[in-house]
Design an enzyme around this catalytic site. Structure first.
Site, PDB file in Angstrom:
ATOM      1  N   LYS A 125     -42.912  61.091  58.935  1.00  0.00           N
ATOM      2  CA  LYS A 125     -44.273  61.653  58.784  1.00  0.00           C
ATOM      3  C   LYS A 125     -45.230  61.018  59.786  1.00  0.00           C
ATOM      4  O   LYS A 125     -46.439  61.230  59.710  1.00  0.00           O
ATOM      5  CB  LYS A 125     -44.781  61.389  57.365  1.00  0.00           C
ATOM      6  CG  LYS A 125     -43.913  61.974  56.273  1.00  0.00           C
ATOM      7  CD  LYS A 125     -44.442  61.530  54.904  1.00  0.00           C
ATOM      8  CE  LYS A 125     -43.343  61.561  53.869  1.00  0.00           C
ATOM      9  NZ  LYS A 125     -43.664  60.696  52.711  1.00  0.00           N
ATOM     10  N   HIS A 173     -29.121  40.908  69.851  1.00  0.00           N
ATOM     11  CA  HIS A 173     -28.384  41.144  68.597  1.00  0.00           C
ATOM     12  C   HIS A 173     -27.938  39.757  68.116  1.00  0.00           C
ATOM     13  O   HIS A 173     -26.760  39.410  68.138  1.00  0.00           O
ATOM     14  CB  HIS A 173     -27.185  42.051  68.894  1.00  0.00           C
ATOM     15  CG  HIS A 173     -26.548  42.671  67.679  1.00  0.00           C
ATOM     16  ND1 HIS A 173     -26.826  42.273  66.388  1.00  0.00           N
ATOM     17  CD2 HIS A 173     -25.628  43.667  67.576  1.00  0.00           C
ATOM     18  CE1 HIS A 173     -26.102  43.002  65.543  1.00  0.00           C
ATOM     19  NE2 HIS A 173     -25.374  43.858  66.237  1.00  0.00           N
ATOM     20  N   ARG A 194     -21.087  47.978  60.626  1.00  0.00           N
ATOM     21  CA  ARG A 194     -20.832  46.572  60.339  1.00  0.00           C
ATOM     22  C   ARG A 194     -22.085  45.782  59.995  1.00  0.00           C
ATOM     23  O   ARG A 194     -22.119  45.039  59.007  1.00  0.00           O
ATOM     24  CB  ARG A 194     -20.161  45.880  61.551  1.00  0.00           C
ATOM     25  CG  ARG A 194     -18.674  46.045  61.628  1.00  0.00           C
ATOM     26  CD  ARG A 194     -18.267  46.124  63.087  1.00  0.00           C
ATOM     27  NE  ARG A 194     -18.799  47.352  63.628  1.00  0.00           N
ATOM     28  CZ  ARG A 194     -18.149  48.520  63.552  1.00  0.00           C
ATOM     29  NH1 ARG A 194     -16.960  48.565  63.057  1.00  0.00           N
ATOM     30  NH2 ARG A 194     -18.705  49.631  64.006  1.00  0.00           N
ATOM     31  N   THR A 195     -23.104  45.896  60.840  1.00  0.00           N
ATOM     32  CA  THR A 195     -24.275  45.024  60.653  1.00  0.00           C
ATOM     33  C   THR A 195     -24.955  45.329  59.321  1.00  0.00           C
ATOM     34  O   THR A 195     -25.216  44.431  58.516  1.00  0.00           O
ATOM     35  CB  THR A 195     -25.255  45.217  61.830  1.00  0.00           C
ATOM     36  OG1 THR A 195     -24.528  45.049  63.045  1.00  0.00           O
ATOM     37  CG2 THR A 195     -26.391  44.215  61.764  1.00  0.00           C
ATOM     38  N   ARG A 252     -32.710  47.185  62.241  1.00  0.00           N
ATOM     39  CA  ARG A 252     -32.212  47.605  63.561  1.00  0.00           C
ATOM     40  C   ARG A 252     -33.101  48.730  64.034  1.00  0.00           C
ATOM     41  O   ARG A 252     -33.536  49.572  63.244  1.00  0.00           O
ATOM     42  CB  ARG A 252     -30.764  48.090  63.464  1.00  0.00           C
ATOM     43  CG  ARG A 252     -30.294  48.727  64.773  1.00  0.00           C
ATOM     44  CD  ARG A 252     -28.841  49.050  64.758  1.00  0.00           C
ATOM     45  NE  ARG A 252     -28.041  47.837  64.852  1.00  0.00           N
ATOM     46  CZ  ARG A 252     -26.706  47.841  64.939  1.00  0.00           C
ATOM     47  NH1 ARG A 252     -26.054  48.999  64.946  1.00  0.00           N
ATOM     48  NH2 ARG A 252     -26.030  46.722  65.035  1.00  0.00           N
TER      49      ARG A 252
HETATM   50  N1   CP Z   1     -21.168  45.276  66.035  1.00  0.00           N
HETATM   51  C1   CP Z   1     -22.111  46.077  65.502  1.00  0.00           C
HETATM   52  O1   CP Z   1     -23.314  45.861  65.656  1.00  0.00           O
HETATM   53  O2   CP Z   1     -21.593  47.125  64.803  1.00  0.00           O
HETATM   54  P1   CP Z   1     -22.455  48.243  64.068  1.00  0.00           P
HETATM   55  O3   CP Z   1     -23.175  49.017  65.172  1.00  0.00           O
HETATM   56  O4   CP Z   1     -21.485  49.075  63.315  1.00  0.00           O
HETATM   57  O5   CP Z   1     -23.461  47.551  63.199  1.00  0.00           O
END
Ligand code: CP
Length: 306
Positions: free
Chosen positions: A84, A133, A55-56, A105
């Protein structure tokens, strides 16, 4: 009028005040109603995902493309020079020379902050370890306001992995601005960290610690479920103890208030039965869809176009 967002890093939800949070939500609402296909024409987003995401990452990349911008990056650090031995600092310093904004991320707490030291370009944290988050929180707030028609004075249960769950940490902190009553449903070993409970006490927010969904389902407006995150446990026996503790199925919703909505940041494993999807309480697919508009708003704001 300047928004204060241009060029800014979005690392932790705690760095946004109430007015700024509401500005993001209002801009997202406008973009949901009226798309802006040229807003970020000519802009490039670096999309650097050192940890899996559906999603993110995909909503950020779609957000950029639907605003007329383009995307570079990687979904797997295994195809980057991290393999590396390149440091995060060096990688981000380089990518910052190619991109106008970087979404990322990373599995380590604090990685987004470290990345922000490497570049002048805005860094948007798409999740760092068990820490924060913030963009999930903004889309959660947007969704709560959309389905409850308000953000203030709501009763909210958070269920599951409250110890390692970065989504619930960020969301609880953001909701401090909106006078919620919280119910934290988890076994003792997965309860909300003490430092977060301390923040709530200092802000005068009412909360109680619970062990079962049954105790709270008739009291709350929002039931926010989370996955027990196997990948965050250092002691796998704790994961085995927790993995089947909370499973929301249709009979458990029998005493729910009519306005209750079930949210979940997704992905789900076994904690949220697919049978709930067809009840009027399910709102998690709408929640995931809203990520697009909230991330569009953030990109437009940090790039100085909104
Ligand atoms: N909610 C969320 O962060 O989903 P993903 O891990 O799929 O990005």
């Amino acid at each position: 009028m300047p928004t204060g967002f241009t060029g800014r890093d979005i690392i932790s939800i705690k760095e946004l005040n109430k007015k700024e949070i509401l500005l993001v939500l209002n801009q997202a609402e406008k973009l949901k109603r009226a798309p802006e296909p040229e807003l970020l024409k000519g802009c490039v987003m670096g999309s650097c995902f050192f940890e899996p995401s559906t999603r993110t990452r995909l909503s950020f990349e779609t957000a950029m493309q639907r605003l007329g911008g383009s995307v570079i990056g990687f979904a797997d650090p295994g195809v980057s020079s991290a393999t590396k031995g390149e440091t995060l600092y060096d990688s981000i310093r380089i990518i910052g020379q190619y991109a106008d904004v970087i979404t990322m991320r990373h599995p380590l707490d604090g990685a987004a902050r470290r990345a922000a030291e490497a570049t002048e370009k805005p860094i948007i944290n798409g999740g760092d370890g068990a820490n924060q988050h913030p963009t999930q929180t903004l889309l959660d707030l947007f969704t709560i306001r959309e389905c409850q028609k308000r953000l203030t004075n709501l009763s909210i249960a958070m269920v599951g992995d409250l110890k390692y769950g970065r989504t619930v940490h960020s969301l609880a902190q953001a909701l401090i601005h909106f006078q919620p009553t919280f119910y934290f449903v988890a076994p003792d070993f997965l309860q909300m960290p003490d430092h977060l409970l301390e923040q709530l006490r200092e802000a005068g927010i009412k909360y109680s610690l619970k062990k079962t969904i049954e105790e709270v389902v008739n009291k709350v407006d929002i039931l926010y479920l989370t996955r027990i995150q196997k990948e965050r446990f250092s002691d796998i026996s704790e994961y085995e103890k927790a993995k089947n503790l909370y499973v929301l199925d249709v009979p458990l919703l029998a005493k729910a208030k009519p306005n209750l909505r079930v949210l979940h940041p997704l992905p789900r494993v076994n904690e949220l039965s697919p049978a709930v999807d067809s009840t009027p309480y399910a709102y998690y697919f709408e929640q995931a869809a809203n990520g697009l508009y909230v991330r569009q708003a953030l990109l437009g704001l940090v790039l100085g176009k909104l």
